[in-house]
Design an enzyme around this catalytic site. Structure first.
Site, short mmCIF file in Angstrom:
data_model
loop_
_atom_site.label_atom_id
_atom_site.label_comp_id
_atom_site.label_asym_id
_atom_site.label_seq_id
_atom_site.Cartn_x
_atom_site.Cartn_y
_atom_site.Cartn_z
N ALA A 32 -31.57 0.27 2.58
CA ALA A 32 -30.65 1.25 2.03
C ALA A 32 -30.18 2.26 3.09
CB ALA A 32 -31.31 2.00 0.88
N THR A 33 -28.94 2.64 2.99
CA THR A 33 -28.40 3.66 3.89
C THR A 33 -29.18 4.97 3.81
OG1 THR A 33 -26.21 2.64 3.80
CG2 THR A 33 -26.30 4.92 4.55
N MET A 36 -32.17 4.61 5.92
CA MET A 36 -31.85 4.64 7.35
C MET A 36 -31.63 6.08 7.81
SD MET A 36 -28.88 2.64 9.53
CE MET A 36 -27.54 3.71 9.00
N MET A 40 -33.79 8.00 10.72
CA MET A 40 -33.13 8.64 11.88
C MET A 40 -33.57 10.10 12.01
SD MET A 40 -29.32 7.03 11.52
CE MET A 40 -28.84 5.54 12.40
N GLU A 41 -33.64 10.81 10.89
CA GLU A 41 -34.10 12.20 10.92
C GLU A 41 -35.56 12.28 11.35
OE1 GLU A 41 -32.73 15.47 8.56
OE2 GLU A 41 -31.79 14.05 7.16
N GLY A 60 -32.59 19.60 9.36
CA GLY A 60 -31.34 18.91 9.61
C GLY A 60 -30.18 19.72 9.06
N HIS A 67 -23.32 2.65 8.96
CA HIS A 67 -24.33 1.61 8.68
C HIS A 67 -23.58 0.30 8.82
CE1 HIS A 67 -27.96 0.42 5.96
NE2 HIS A 67 -27.84 -0.38 7.00
#
Length: 130
Positions: A32-33, A36, A40-41, A60, A67
């Site tokens: 799932a986006t 992702m 990344m965070e 953040g 994606h």
């Protein structure tokens, strides 16, 4: 002190818990986006936390990603975050994720250095207002 070129990685395996179908970001059984983005965070946080002072953290403040490829259940996803700029308390990162076959996503991310105690005091004030 946080410096340009610092980097770190974070890794996760694609499972039922982080696929689009489960996370409600789609109907397919692929990474799932939102998962992702979180990975990344996580990598960005890991890149800078060891260089912060006691009592400091980061939050953040922006995330701009694409994606670009699907990853199936069982794939190992690795996100890499590299510091590209430090402007006062704002830190900018280049981020990318790969699944062992190739890059599946990339973009930029910004985080802001905070005093954890002061930040949580602000959170408490907002909670009291709700």
């Amino acid at each position: 002190m946080v410096q340009v070129s610092q980097s770190a990685t974070a890794t996760v395996t694609v499972t039922e818990s982080n696929i689009a179908k489960t996370m409600k970001s789609g109907s397919l059984e692929v990474f799932a986006t939102p998962a992702m983005c979180a990975l990344m965070e996580e990598a960005a946080q890991a890149a800078v936390q060891p260089k912060l002072n006691d009592g400091e953290g980061t939050v953040g403040i922006s995330l701009s990603i694409s994606h670009d490829a699907p990853s199936p259940i069982g794939a190992t996803i690795t996100a890499t975050a590299t510091v590209t700029a430090v402007e006062g308390r704002k830190i900018t990162f280049d981020i990318e994720a790969s699944d062992g076959v190739g890059i599946i996503g990339k973009g930029t991310h910004e985080r802001f250095v905070i005093n954890n105690e002061k930040f949580m005091t602000k959170v408490g004030a907002r909670k009291a207002s709700n």
